[in-house]
Design a protein around this motif. Structure first.
Motif, PDB file in Angstrom:
ATOM      1  N   GLY A   1       0.816  -1.208   0.000  1.00 54.07           N
ATOM      2  CA  GLY A   1       0.000   0.000   0.000  1.00 54.07           C
ATOM      3  C   GLY A   1       0.846   1.254   0.000  1.00 54.07           C
ATOM      4  O   GLY A   1       0.572   2.208  -0.737  1.00 54.07           O
ATOM      5  N   VAL A   2       1.882   1.259   0.811  1.00 57.53           N
ATOM      6  CA  VAL A   2       2.775   2.422   0.866  1.00 57.53           C
ATOM      7  C   VAL A   2       3.521   2.572  -0.457  1.00 57.53           C
ATOM      8  O   VAL A   2       3.627   3.674  -1.005  1.00 57.53           O
ATOM      9  N   LEU A   3       4.037   1.467  -0.979  1.00 58.33           N
ATOM     10  CA  LEU A   3       4.734   1.519  -2.268  1.00 58.33           C
ATOM     11  C   LEU A   3       3.830   2.092  -3.357  1.00 58.33           C
ATOM     12  O   LEU A   3       4.236   2.965  -4.130  1.00 58.33           O
ATOM     13  N   SER A   4       2.596   1.625  -3.405  1.00 63.24           N
ATOM     14  CA  SER A   4       1.639   2.088  -4.414  1.00 63.24           C
ATOM     15  C   SER A   4       1.391   3.590  -4.300  1.00 63.24           C
ATOM     16  O   SER A   4       1.315   4.294  -5.309  1.00 63.24           O
ATOM     17  N   SER A   5       1.284   4.088  -3.076  1.00 62.05           N
ATOM     18  CA  SER A   5       1.054   5.524  -2.873  1.00 62.05           C
ATOM     19  C   SER A   5       2.222   6.367  -3.371  1.00 62.05           C
ATOM     20  O   SER A   5       2.062   7.538  -3.662  1.00 62.05           O
ATOM     21  N   ALA A   6       3.394   5.757  -3.455  1.00 61.33           N
ATOM     22  CA  ALA A   6       4.574   6.458  -3.968  1.00 61.33           C
ATOM     23  C   ALA A   6       4.791   6.167  -5.454  1.00 61.33           C
ATOM     24  O   ALA A   6       5.823   6.542  -6.008  1.00 61.33           O
ATOM     25  N   GLY A   7       3.840   5.461  -6.081  1.00 61.43           N
ATOM     26  CA  GLY A   7       3.978   5.126  -7.492  1.00 61.43           C
ATOM     27  C   GLY A   7       4.991   4.030  -7.747  1.00 61.43           C
ATOM     28  O   GLY A   7       5.597   3.975  -8.817  1.00 61.43           O
ATOM     29  N   MET A   8       5.167   3.139  -6.764  1.00 65.75           N
ATOM     30  CA  MET A   8       6.149   2.064  -6.886  1.00 65.75           C
ATOM     31  C   MET A   8       5.476   0.710  -6.654  1.00 65.75           C
ATOM     32  O   MET A   8       4.313   0.637  -6.270  1.00 65.75           O
ATOM     33  N   THR A   9       6.254  -0.351  -6.895  1.00 68.87           N
ATOM     34  CA  THR A   9       5.806  -1.717  -6.651  1.00 68.87           C
ATOM     35  C   THR A   9       6.890  -2.440  -5.850  1.00 68.87           C
ATOM     36  O   THR A   9       7.953  -1.875  -5.566  1.00 68.87           O
ATOM     37  N   TYR A  10       6.647  -3.711  -5.566  1.00 68.80           N
ATOM     38  CA  TYR A  10       7.656  -4.513  -4.865  1.00 68.80           C
ATOM     39  C   TYR A  10       8.952  -4.578  -5.670  1.00 68.80           C
ATOM     40  O   TYR A  10      10.023  -4.736  -5.093  1.00 68.80           O
ATOM     41  N   ASP A  11       8.864  -4.442  -6.991  1.00 69.07           N
ATOM     42  CA  ASP A  11      10.075  -4.463  -7.821  1.00 69.07           C
ATOM     43  C   ASP A  11      11.026  -3.312  -7.505  1.00 69.07           C
ATOM     44  O   ASP A  11      12.214  -3.394  -7.796  1.00 69.07           O
ATOM     45  N   ASN A  12      10.508  -2.237  -6.911  1.00 70.21           N
ATOM     46  CA  ASN A  12      11.342  -1.090  -6.570  1.00 70.21           C
ATOM     47  C   ASN A  12      12.097  -1.272  -5.254  1.00 70.21           C
ATOM     48  O   ASN A  12      12.996  -0.490  -4.949  1.00 70.21           O
ATOM     49  N   VAL A  13      11.727  -2.269  -4.462  1.00 68.89           N
ATOM     50  CA  VAL A  13      12.367  -2.468  -3.158  1.00 68.89           C
ATOM     51  C   VAL A  13      13.802  -2.943  -3.371  1.00 68.89           C
ATOM     52  O   VAL A  13      14.052  -3.920  -4.073  1.00 68.89           O
ATOM     53  N   THR A  14      14.727  -2.227  -2.752  1.00 72.89           N
ATOM     54  CA  THR A  14      16.146  -2.569  -2.877  1.00 72.89           C
ATOM     55  C   THR A  14      16.716  -3.201  -1.605  1.00 72.89           C
ATOM     56  O   THR A  14      17.708  -3.916  -1.664  1.00 72.89           O
ATOM     57  N   MET A  15      16.079  -2.939  -0.472  1.00 69.97           N
ATOM     58  CA  MET A  15      16.561  -3.456   0.813  1.00 69.97           C
ATOM     59  C   MET A  15      15.384  -3.622   1.751  1.00 69.97           C
ATOM     60  O   MET A  15      14.498  -2.761   1.797  1.00 69.97           O
ATOM     61  N   SER A  16      15.375  -4.731   2.482  1.00 69.04           N
ATOM     62  CA  SER A  16      14.354  -4.895   3.515  1.00 69.04           C
ATOM     63  C   SER A  16      15.022  -5.302   4.824  1.00 69.04           C
ATOM     64  O   SER A  16      16.087  -5.922   4.837  1.00 69.04           O
ATOM     65  N   PHE A  17      14.365  -4.915   5.891  1.00 70.47           N
ATOM     66  CA  PHE A  17      14.841  -5.190   7.247  1.00 70.47           C
ATOM     67  C   PHE A  17      13.722  -5.946   7.957  1.00 70.47           C
ATOM     68  O   PHE A  17      12.656  -5.376   8.188  1.00 70.47           O
ATOM     69  N   VAL A  18      13.970  -7.205   8.266  1.00 72.26           N
ATOM     70  CA  VAL A  18      12.944  -8.077   8.825  1.00 72.26           C
ATOM     71  C   VAL A  18      13.272  -8.368  10.284  1.00 72.26           C
ATOM     72  O   VAL A  18      14.395  -8.757  10.611  1.00 72.26           O
ATOM     73  N   TYR A  19      12.267  -8.192  11.130  1.00 70.00           N
ATOM     74  CA  TYR A  19      12.399  -8.456  12.559  1.00 70.00           C
ATOM     75  C   TYR A  19      11.379  -9.526  12.924  1.00 70.00           C
ATOM     76  O   TYR A  19      10.177  -9.317  12.774  1.00 70.00           O
ATOM     77  N   LEU A  20      11.878 -10.688  13.364  1.00 70.29           N
ATOM     78  CA  LEU A  20      11.022 -11.796  13.748  1.00 70.29           C
ATOM     79  C   LEU A  20      11.062 -11.991  15.258  1.00 70.29           C
ATOM     80  O   LEU A  20      12.139 -11.911  15.865  1.00 70.29           O
ATOM     81  N   LYS A  21       9.934 -12.266  15.836  1.00 71.72           N
ATOM     82  CA  LYS A  21       9.890 -12.568  17.279  1.00 71.72           C
ATOM     83  C   LYS A  21      10.536 -13.924  17.547  1.00 71.72           C
ATOM     84  O   LYS A  21      11.128 -14.148  18.591  1.00 71.72           O
ATOM     85  N   ASN A  22      10.416 -14.846  16.580  1.00 74.73           N
ATOM     86  CA  ASN A  22      10.940 -16.196  16.755  1.00 74.73           C
ATOM     87  C   ASN A  22      11.623 -16.644  15.461  1.00 74.73           C
ATOM     88  O   ASN A  22      10.950 -16.803  14.441  1.00 74.73           O
ATOM     89  N   MET A  23      12.920 -16.867  15.515  1.00 76.65           N
ATOM     90  CA  MET A  23      13.648 -17.288  14.316  1.00 76.65           C
ATOM     91  C   MET A  23      13.174 -18.653  13.836  1.00 76.65           C
ATOM     92  O   MET A  23      13.359 -19.000  12.665  1.00 76.65           O
ATOM     93  N   GLY A  24      12.508 -19.403  14.692  1.00 76.45           N
ATOM     94  CA  GLY A  24      11.914 -20.669  14.267  1.00 76.45           C
ATOM     95  C   GLY A  24      10.827 -20.470  13.216  1.00 76.45           C
ATOM     96  O   GLY A  24      10.476 -21.399  12.487  1.00 76.45           O
ATOM     97  N   ASP A  25      10.284 -19.245  13.115  1.00 77.65           N
ATOM     98  CA  ASP A  25       9.278 -18.919  12.101  1.00 77.65           C
ATOM     99  C   ASP A  25       9.897 -18.599  10.743  1.00 77.65           C
ATOM    100  O   ASP A  25       9.173 -18.366   9.773  1.00 77.65           O
ATOM    101  N   PHE A  26      11.230 -18.567  10.668  1.00 81.11           N
ATOM    102  CA  PHE A  26      11.898 -18.139   9.443  1.00 81.11           C
ATOM    103  C   PHE A  26      11.460 -18.905   8.195  1.00 81.11           C
ATOM    104  O   PHE A  26      11.150 -18.274   7.178  1.00 81.11           O
ATOM    105  N   PRO A  27      11.406 -20.253   8.208  1.00 86.04           N
ATOM    106  CA  PRO A  27      11.020 -20.946   6.969  1.00 86.04           C
ATOM    107  C   PRO A  27       9.614 -20.555   6.476  1.00 86.04           C
ATOM    108  O   PRO A  27       9.420 -20.324   5.277  1.00 86.04           O
ATOM    109  N   LYS A  28       8.653 -20.451   7.364  1.00 87.51           N
ATOM    110  CA  LYS A  28       7.287 -20.084   6.971  1.00 87.51           C
ATOM    111  C   LYS A  28       7.235 -18.635   6.499  1.00 87.51           C
ATOM    112  O   LYS A  28       6.573 -18.310   5.515  1.00 87.51           O
TER     113      LYS A  28
END
Length: 126
Positions: free
Chosen positions: A60-87
């Motif tokens: 939604g935020v990307l769309s409001s800026a006229g972008m798509t997921y293809d424009n994403v160059t870097m992501s920062f992911v924070y997981l509560k449980n690294m055991g959830d990583f595969p899913k």
């Protein structure tokens, strides 16, 4: 010059920050947690459901800026449980089929509102 980007398709900020800031051609998206923007509540379910909601919020935020997921160059992911990583990774990969962005994924002890996941991103308008 910086421009505040706002999307009704993403939850309103729960603190003193913007959903995203566009600085030139670079979009800095604040961390998104799995809040459904229509209810302002965390979505029910596990890591898969929460990852879908977070990715849709980012979209939604990307769309409001006229972008798509293809424009994403870097992501920062924070997981509560690294055991959830595969899913998490299986759901995440659906949004980045070709040329996925670079990424950092870490486990954290706590996330806002008891969320299982938070993702922030940087995108580039090319």
């Amino acid at each position: 010059m910086k421009e505040v980007i706002y999307s009704e398709r993403s939850p309103k900020p729960i603190g003193p920050y913007s959903q995203a800031i566009l600085a030139g051609q670079i979009l800095f998206i604040s961390g998104q947690i799995p809040i459904d923007p229509s209810t302002n509540e965390i979505v029910k379910g596990g890591i898969e459901e929460q990852t879908i909601r977070v990715m849709e919020n980012l979209g939604g935020v990307l769309s409001s800026a006229g972008m798509t997921y293809d424009n994403v160059t870097m992501s920062f992911v924070y997981l509560k449980n690294m055991g959830d990583f595969p899913k998490f990774n299986e759901v995440y990969s659906r949004y980045f089929k070709d040329r996925p962005p670079s990424r950092v994924t870490v486990q954290v002890s706590e996330l806002p509102r008891g969320a299982l996941i938070e993702i922030a991103a940087i995108a580039y308008r090319f």
